[in-house]
Design an enzyme around this catalytic site. Structure first.
Site, PDB file in Angstrom:
ATOM      1  N   LEU A   1     104.574  43.386  89.474  1.00 15.28           N
ATOM      2  CA  LEU A   1     104.534  43.718  87.801  1.00 15.28           C
ATOM      3  C   LEU A   1     103.304  44.402  87.290  1.00 15.28           C
ATOM      4  O   LEU A   1     103.350  45.087  86.191  1.00 15.28           O
ATOM      5  CB  LEU A   1     104.908  42.438  87.286  1.00 15.28           C
ATOM      6  CG  LEU A   1     106.268  41.764  87.710  1.00 15.28           C
ATOM      7  CD1 LEU A   1     106.422  40.160  87.750  1.00 15.28           C
ATOM      8  CD2 LEU A   1     107.226  42.272  86.731  1.00 15.28           C
TER       9      LEU A   1
ATOM     10  N   TYR B   1      85.753  40.444  77.092  1.00 19.30           N
ATOM     11  CA  TYR B   1      87.068  39.609  77.896  1.00 19.30           C
ATOM     12  C   TYR B   1      87.006  38.247  77.821  1.00 19.30           C
ATOM     13  O   TYR B   1      85.582  37.910  78.258  1.00 19.30           O
ATOM     14  CB  TYR B   1      87.200  40.181  79.124  1.00 19.30           C
ATOM     15  CG  TYR B   1      88.457  39.531  80.017  1.00 19.30           C
ATOM     16  CD1 TYR B   1      89.619  39.654  79.659  1.00 19.30           C
ATOM     17  CD2 TYR B   1      88.093  38.947  81.045  1.00 19.30           C
ATOM     18  CE1 TYR B   1      90.824  39.439  80.497  1.00 19.30           C
ATOM     19  CE2 TYR B   1      89.123  38.318  81.924  1.00 19.30           C
ATOM     20  CZ  TYR B   1      90.379  38.592  81.652  1.00 19.30           C
ATOM     21  OH  TYR B   1      91.405  37.686  82.351  1.00 19.30           O
TER      22      TYR B   1
HETATM   23  N1  LIG Z   1     102.152  25.677  86.353  1.00 18.78           N
HETATM   24  C1  LIG Z   1     102.161  25.433  85.111  1.00 18.78           C
HETATM   25  O1  LIG Z   1     101.610  24.432  84.717  1.00 18.78           O
HETATM   26  C2  LIG Z   1     102.376  26.350  84.159  1.00 18.78           C
HETATM   27  C3  LIG Z   1     102.352  26.032  82.639  1.00 18.78           C
HETATM   28  C4  LIG Z   1     102.755  27.185  81.765  1.00 18.78           C
HETATM   29  C5  LIG Z   1     103.514  28.245  82.169  1.00 18.78           C
HETATM   30  N2  LIG Z   1     103.441  28.401  83.400  1.00 18.78           N
HETATM   31  C6  LIG Z   1     104.024  29.749  83.974  1.00 18.78           C
HETATM   32  O2  LIG Z   1     104.888  29.551  84.653  1.00 18.78           O
HETATM   33  C7  LIG Z   1     105.265  30.664  85.776  1.00 18.78           C
HETATM   34  C8  LIG Z   1     104.933  30.120  87.109  1.00 18.78           C
HETATM   35  O3  LIG Z   1     103.802  29.722  87.245  1.00 18.78           O
HETATM   36  P1  LIG Z   1     103.771  28.775  88.617  1.00 18.78           P
HETATM   37  O4  LIG Z   1     103.078  27.768  88.099  1.00 18.78           O
HETATM   38  O5  LIG Z   1     104.740  28.503  89.285  1.00 18.78           O
HETATM   39  O6  LIG Z   1     102.346  29.826  89.391  1.00 18.78           O
HETATM   40  P2  LIG Z   1     102.362  30.298  90.804  1.00 18.78           P
HETATM   41  O7  LIG Z   1     102.584  29.068  91.874  1.00 18.78           O
HETATM   42  O8  LIG Z   1     101.052  30.943  90.950  1.00 18.78           O
HETATM   43  O9  LIG Z   1     103.535  31.548  90.819  1.00 18.78           O
HETATM   44  C9  LIG Z   1     103.245  32.662  90.187  1.00 18.78           C
HETATM   45  C10 LIG Z   1     104.169  33.718  90.864  1.00 18.78           C
HETATM   46  O10 LIG Z   1     103.864  35.146  90.248  1.00 18.78           O
HETATM   47  C11 LIG Z   1     103.712  35.857  91.130  1.00 18.78           C
HETATM   48  N3  LIG Z   1     102.869  37.069  90.666  1.00 18.78           N
HETATM   49  C12 LIG Z   1     101.882  37.119  90.041  1.00 18.78           C
HETATM   50  N4  LIG Z   1     101.315  38.351  89.810  1.00 18.78           N
HETATM   51  C13 LIG Z   1     102.480  39.157  90.125  1.00 18.78           C
HETATM   52  C14 LIG Z   1     102.777  40.612  90.271  1.00 18.78           C
HETATM   53  N5  LIG Z   1     101.753  41.498  89.604  1.00 18.78           N
HETATM   54  N6  LIG Z   1     103.961  41.017  90.615  1.00 18.78           N
HETATM   55  C15 LIG Z   1     104.927  40.180  91.101  1.00 18.78           C
HETATM   56  N7  LIG Z   1     104.548  38.832  91.144  1.00 18.78           N
HETATM   57  C16 LIG Z   1     103.541  38.420  90.714  1.00 18.78           C
HETATM   58  C17 LIG Z   1     102.894  35.225  92.410  1.00 18.78           C
HETATM   59  O11 LIG Z   1     102.762  35.896  93.554  1.00 18.78           O
HETATM   60  P3  LIG Z   1     101.650  36.013  94.603  1.00 18.78           P
HETATM   61  O12 LIG Z   1     101.997  34.659  95.393  1.00 18.78           O
HETATM   62  O13 LIG Z   1     101.904  37.073  95.271  1.00 18.78           O
HETATM   63  O14 LIG Z   1     100.552  35.972  93.841  1.00 18.78           O
HETATM   64  C18 LIG Z   1     103.905  34.013  92.397  1.00 18.78           C
HETATM   65  O15 LIG Z   1     105.033  34.148  93.149  1.00 18.78           O
HETATM   66  C19 LIG Z   1     104.132  31.546  85.240  1.00 18.78           C
HETATM   67  O16 LIG Z   1     104.577  32.610  84.367  1.00 18.78           O
HETATM   68  C20 LIG Z   1     103.288  30.837  84.286  1.00 18.78           C
HETATM   69  O17 LIG Z   1     102.414  31.287  83.480  1.00 18.78           O
HETATM   70  C21 LIG Z   1     103.172  27.625  84.408  1.00 18.78           C
END
Ligand SMILES: NC(=O)c1ccc[n+]([C@@H]2O[C@H](COP(=O)([O-])OP(=O)(O)OC[C@H]3O[C@@H](n4cnc5c(N)ncnc54)[C@H](OP(=O)(O)O)[C@@H]3O)[C@@H](O)[C@H]2O)c1
Length: 251
Positions: free
Chosen positions: A84, A181
Site C-alpha cells: 500500500l 513530524y
Molecule cells: N491493535 C490495535 O489495538 C488497533 C487499534 C485501533 C486500530 N487498529 C487498526 O487495525 C488494523 C490492523 O492492525 P493490527 O493491530 O492487526 O496490526 P498488525 O498486526 O501490525 O497488522 C497490520 C498489517 O498491515 C500490514 N501492512 C503494513 N504496511 C503495509 C503496506 N504498506 N502494504 C500492505 N500491508 C501493510 C502489515 O504487514 P507486515 O507484517 O508486512 O508489516 C500487517 O499485515 C490497522 O489498520 C490498525 O491501525 C488496531
C-alpha cells in the site's frame, strides 16, 4: 441478535452471521500472522467465504494461508501481493483483482502502520498517510467495478480512535517535509482520512454500496512495535478505563 462485547471473537461473531458469510468473496488487507487481518480471514474462511489474503509480504501471507489450511483444509484462499505504500504496486494489485472472475462482495481495508519514525514513500508521501489512507483509497477506487458486480457490496475500512488524535492537515499533510513530524499526529491524520474516505464513499455510492468505518478495539499486535515506554505512558493518560479517549490529542 446477541450483543457482542469485549469477549466476542471473530469466530463467535462469524457464527451469528454464517449464512451471510457463506459463498461471499472477501478481500482482507494486512493478513500477517498475529494481527486482526489474519484472525478476520480465519473466521471468514471458517464460515465458508472465499478469502483473498492481501499483504506486502508473500511469505507472511503464506504463513497465514498455511495456518488456515491446517485448521480448515477446505478453505478457499487466494494470495494477493499488495504494498500500500507504493501507488504503482497498488495499481498492479488492483489490475490483478480486476482480472478475477466473479464479483468482490466485501473489501476489508485492515492493513496499517502506527507511530512509525518519519519516512517518505516512493511517491514522496509521509509513510503512515500513504499506507493507511492513500494506498487503500486508491485500491478501493480501482477495484470498484468488481465490488459493484456484487448484489450487496460492502467496504469495511479499519480506522481507530485516531480522529481524536489529529485531523487531516490539508495544508500540510507531509509535516513540512518531515521537519515538524509528530508520529501520533501523523497516525491520527491517516485514520481521520480513513473515516472521511468512508463518509464520502457512502455519499457517492448511496444505495449501491454499504460502507463501514470500524474501530477494531485495542489489542497487542505487531502494530505497537514502534511504541516506546514514553508512548505507553502517554496513552495511559489519554484513555479512560473503558478505552474511550479523554479528549483530543492534537488540533
Ligand atoms: N491493535 C490495535 O489495538 C488497533 C487499534 C485501533 C486500530 N487498529 C487498526 O487495525 C488494523 C490492523 O492492525 P493490527 O493491530 O492487526 O496490526 P498488525 O498486526 O501490525 O497488522 C497490520 C498489517 O498491515 C500490514 N501492512 C503494513 N504496511 C503495509 C503496506 N504498506 N502494504 C500492505 N500491508 C501493510 C502489515 O504487514 P507486515 O507484517 O508486512 O508489516 C500487517 O499485515 C490497522 O489498520 C490498525 O491501525 C488496531
Amino acid at each position: 441478535m446477541p450483543a457482542f462485547d469485549i469477549n466476542s471473537t471473530g469466530e463467535s461473531v462469524g457464527k451469528v452471521f454464517a449464512d451471510k458469510i457463506k459463498g461471499k468473496t472477501v478481500i482482507v488487507t494486512g493478513v500477517s500472522p498475529g494481527g486482526f487481518g489474519a484472525d478476520t480471514a480465519r473466521a471468514l474462511a471458517l464460515y465458508g467465504a472465499k478469502v483473498i489474503l492481501a499483504g506486502r509480504s508473500l511469505s507472511k501471507i503464506q504463513a497465514t494461508a498455511d495456518a488456515i489450511h491446517k485448521e480448515i483444509p477446505g478453505a478457499d484462499l487466494k494470495e494477493l501481493v499488495l504494498d500500500l505504500s507504493s501507488q504503482n504496486a497498488v495499481r498492479q494489485a488492483a489490475e490483478e483483482v480486476l482480472k478475477y472472475s466473479g464479483p468482490i462482495d466485501v473489501v476489508i481495508t485492515n492493513a496499517g502502520v502506527m507511530g512509525t519514525p518519519y519516512e517518505k514513500t516512493v511517491d514522496g508521501l509521509e509513510l503512515q498517510f500513504a499506507s493507511n489512507h492513500v494506498g487503500h483509497f486508491l485500491f478501493v477506487n480501482l477495484i470498484m467495478p468488481k465490488l459493484l458486480e456484487s448484489s450487496a457490496p460492502r467496504v469495511v475500512l479499519a480506522s481507530s480512535v485516531g480522529h481524536y488524535w489529529g485531523p487531516v492537515r490539508f495544508d500540510d499533510y507531509g509535516f513540512e517535509d518531515g521537519k515538524t513530524y509528530d508520529k501520533w499526529l501523523a497516525y491520527g491524520q491517516s485514520k481521520t482520512a480513513v473515516i472521511l474516505h468512508g463518509v464520502e464513499l457512502a455519499e457517492r455510492y448511496k444505495g449501491k454500496l454499504v460502507v463501514f468505518s470500524v474501530h477494531p478495539g485495542g489489542a497487542v499486535t505487531n502494530l505497537s512495535s514502534s511504541m516506546t515506554k514514553e508512548d505507553y505512558e502517554k496513552f495511559s493518560d489519554f484513555y479512560n478505563l473503558d478505552g474511550t479517549p479523554k479528549g483530543r490529542l492534537g488540533s
